[in-house]
Design a protein around this motif. Structure first.
Motif, short mmCIF file in Angstrom:
data_model
loop_
_atom_site.label_atom_id
_atom_site.label_comp_id
_atom_site.label_asym_id
_atom_site.label_seq_id
_atom_site.Cartn_x
_atom_site.Cartn_y
_atom_site.Cartn_z
N LEU A 212 42.63 52.85 46.28
CA LEU A 212 41.18 53.00 46.40
C LEU A 212 40.47 52.14 45.36
O LEU A 212 39.50 51.45 45.68
N VAL A 213 40.93 52.18 44.13
CA VAL A 213 40.29 51.40 43.07
C VAL A 213 40.38 49.91 43.40
O VAL A 213 39.41 49.17 43.23
N ASN A 214 41.53 49.48 43.89
CA ASN A 214 41.66 48.08 44.29
C ASN A 214 40.68 47.73 45.40
O ASN A 214 40.10 46.64 45.41
N SER A 215 40.49 48.65 46.34
CA SER A 215 39.59 48.36 47.46
C SER A 215 38.13 48.35 47.02
O SER A 215 37.30 47.69 47.65
N LEU A 216 37.80 49.06 45.95
CA LEU A 216 36.42 49.06 45.46
C LEU A 216 36.04 47.70 44.90
O LEU A 216 34.85 47.35 44.87
N VAL A 217 37.01 46.94 44.44
CA VAL A 217 36.72 45.62 43.88
C VAL A 217 36.12 44.72 44.95
O VAL A 217 35.15 43.99 44.71
N ALA A 511 45.89 58.36 44.50
CA ALA A 511 45.79 57.36 43.43
C ALA A 511 47.04 56.50 43.29
O ALA A 511 47.09 55.63 42.44
N ASN A 512 48.07 56.74 44.12
CA ASN A 512 49.28 55.94 44.06
C ASN A 512 49.26 54.83 45.10
O ASN A 512 48.50 54.89 46.07
N LEU A 513 50.11 53.82 44.89
CA LEU A 513 50.19 52.72 45.85
C LEU A 513 50.44 53.24 47.25
O LEU A 513 49.90 52.73 48.23
#
Length: 665
Positions: A212-217, A511-513
């Motif tokens: 999710l954090v990666n996708s927010l970028v 929160a995991n891959l």
């Protein structure tokens, strides 16, 4: 007088770029604050803002770069210029609306799928009736807001573009090549956003183990259109995870299938083996009850919420899998695994891919050739997700869907209720049994799906209001209980093997891959002669079809590489394959390898108690095996390894195909 560059006609594009940039940055910041705990845990605020700006600039270059080039060439106070101005105003307005609409819809998508809009966003759009009725029934405020937002954005964009085009001056002809060259350089550099070998892509700005954090970028427009672009070449997993020699892929998946290498006798179909059934009596019927979105988190006996008293009771009466994992997050992925034994890939399920619409192996095709009547029984419209086409093309002889129910008790957005479905299924099985026809049926539920509609007065609600995910899961369990009350009293009970299994969990995110705990699902095999058993081995959905055929007494040659669990020792640690967007997990026992696009395989250890992944070095062999499984599906699909056509130059397999099934029906 010295002539100056006149960028007048480019000014509207620059203004729209600034507005869009502000919208995307505000949206990203808002989403980041909403998910602040996860962003902070990933140490991602600087990446979120700095790399996010980089992606936004690239997005605008892709969106309006060509428009800017066209403006440099065609703009002017002449007929072509006036026509181009209309085109450009429309382009700017629709582009702005697209950015606004996708960002506005992102929170709801994240709530459902745990990531920004991706290919699923597009796949659902081809079913407007189901989607619109679902949204109107479950999210009417969001639908009204989206409509108003669309009207306001389109009105604003058109009015603003009209205002910006007033009193524009145009550059002289000899400046236009210079401006066009500048536009090309800026657009190319901005869209590519790197001097490296490959242009900017989501993997390049990924920095965290939290998807999710990666996708927010990235922004939602970039995320969606990158996913659409990937769909064109999605069949080749090697482009995502890396290449491996074809024979190495075959050798590794064969070795990990648990079968002796001597069983693989076909060169044309390298995964085909002859599999002897463990049950030696008269072959039995098969009923697979595929439950929509019923993950372990909703199942009491698996440590979830107390929503499934009927399934909990049934799990003590049959072979219950305590550590069973879905292969993906969509219904078609579950259908793919359970009915074909096909491994997951970053591509769409074979239910939707072109080469698999006919001549593709399914257990229905295998059983139909042995004299079974094969059915797909559904409460909704069977064309959804291309199910009807795939099933009819691959061995399912009879489709029962919403149009075949007379006076159903309840009809919702996704069709008739689960209890109507189960009553219909029971009547079909009784009819076929009375006619003396062996049958194999896939029964697919739908009530446990947003907007969670079901009849009143059936269950004691777990919570208020009525239409919630938890209440729908409890109702789905109620319908299961009602079916087995009828089935156990029927004449077909003693001749039938039953499987209850989920297609996938609901709201798979984390929160995991790969959020492994959200892939865990219930699975129970029932029937006369099936001894009660609590199975704690790691099991994948691809293991179910081989196991069911063995329990039915069907010895057969097929391409499935899943394990026949009746013939695997109890101390086998098991393995599972899980596809989560573009990431794939290979789990052997509690050891895990996760593959990501353009990254080296990463090793982890999974703690089921805490549902956590801890970085842990894994052997090179396990990493290679994980890669082989990830590449196998694409290879098998492209090369036709799951085709049902018998090999031409393989006498041993031909003999088995011709001779197996003797003394069966």
């Amino acid at each position: 007088m010295r002539e100056k560059f006149n960028l007048g006609p480019l000014r509207p594009i620059l203004v729209f770029c600034v507005i869009a940039l502000i919208i995307m940055m505000i949206s990203r910041l808002g989403l980041g604050l909403w998910q602040a705990d996860r962003v902070t845990a990933a140490g991602g605020w600087s990446d979120l803002l700095i790399q996010g700006l980089r992606v936004d600039i690239a997005t605008l270059c892709w969106l309006w770069g060509v428009a800017a080039l066209g403006t440099a060439i065609f703009s002017g106070p002449h007929l072509i210029g006036r026509l181009w101005q209309v085109i450009l105003r429309s382009w700017l307005t629709i582009g702005l609306w697209l950015i606004v609409f996708l960002e506005a819809s992102t929170p709801a998508f994240i709530e459902e799928y745990g990531i920004r809009p991706n290919r699923l966003y597009v796949e659902y759009l081809i079913y407007p009736k189901e989607v619109l009725s679902m949204l109107w029934a479950g999210r009417p405020i969001e639908v009204i807001f989206s409509l108003l937002l669309t009207i306001v954005t389109l009105w604003f964009g058109w009015r603003l573009s009209g205002t910006l085009f007033k009193k524009i001056t145009y550059p002289r002809v000899f400046w236009r090549p210079v401006i066009a060259l500048m536009v090309i350089i800026v657009t190319f550099a901005g869209a590519r956003s790197t001097l490296g070998h490959r242009p900017l892509n989501p993997a390049m700005v990924a920095f965290s183990t939290d998807p999710l954090v990666n996708s927010l970028v990235i922004n939602s427009s970039y995320s969606l259109f990158f996913a659409i672009n990937q769909m064109g070449s999605e069949a080749d997993a090697a482009k995502i995870y890396g290449k491996m020699d074809k024979q190495d892929i075959i050798d590794l998946v064969r070795a990990d299938s648990g079968r002796p290498l001597s069983d693989f006798t076909s060169k044309e179909f390298p995964s085909r083996t002859f599999n002897e059934a463990s049950y030696k009596g008269k072959p039995k019927n098969l009923v697979i009850i595929l439950e929509e979105s019923l993950g372990a988190q909703f199942v009491g006996n698996l440590g979830g919420l107390p929503l499934t008293p009927n399934l909990d009771k049934l799990s003590k009466q049959g072979w219950s899998f305590n550590d069973l994992y879905a292969t993906g997050t969509r219904s078609v992925r579950g259908i793919e695994a359970v009915t074909t034994g096909f491994t997951p890939t970053p591509a769409r399920s074979v239910v939707k891919l072109g080469k698999s619409q006919t001549n593709f192996f399914t257990i229905a095709d295998l059983l139909a050739k042995k004299g079974y009547t094969t059915q797909f029984i559904y409460g909704g419209e069977s064309y959804f997700d291309n199910m009807r086409s795939f099933f009819l093309g691959n061995g399912f002889q009879d489709i029962v869907d919403e149009t075949d129910y007379d006076s159903p008790t309840f009809v919702g957005s996704w069709g008739v209720s689960d209890e109507d479905l189960m009553r219909k299924a029971n009547s079909e099985f009784e009819r076929l049994h009375q006619e003396g026809k062996p049958f194999a049926s896939l029964v697919f539920s739908s009530s446990n799906h947003d907007p969670f509609e079901f009849p009143d007065g059936r269950i004691k609600l777990y919570e208020q209001p009525k239409q919630t995910r938890n209440n729908a899961a409890k109702y789905a369990d109620f319908a299961i209980g009602e079916f087995f009350k009828l089935a156990k009293k029927s004449d077909y009970w003693k001749d039938t093997v039953f499987l209850i299994v989920a297609d996938h969990d609901s709201r798979v995110s984390g929160a995991n891959l790969v959020p492994i705990s959200r892939f865990r699902i219930p699975g129970v095999i029932l029937g006369e002669g099936i001894a009660p058993k609590q199975d704690n081995r790691v099991v994948s959905q691809i293991d179910l079809a081989p196991t069911l055929l063995s329990l039915m007494g069907i010895s057969a040659t097929y391409p499935m590489l899943g394990q026949d669990l009746t013939q695997v020792s109890d101390d086998w640690p098991g393995r599972a394959l899980m596809q989560y967007d573009k990431n794939m997990a290979y789990m052997r026992g509690n050891d895990v390898v996760i593959l990501q696009p353009e990254h080296e395989p990463r090793g982890f250890e999974y703690d089921p108690a805490n549902q956590s992944l801890t970085p842990e070095a894994q052997s090179q062999n396990m990493k290679q095996t994980a890669l082989a499984w990830a590449l196998w599906g694409s290879l098998a699909y492209q090369q036709g390894y799951f085709n049902v056509t018998a090999p031409k130059a393989d006498p041993l397999t031909e003999e088995r195909l011709n001779n197996e099934g003797k003394n069966q029906h």
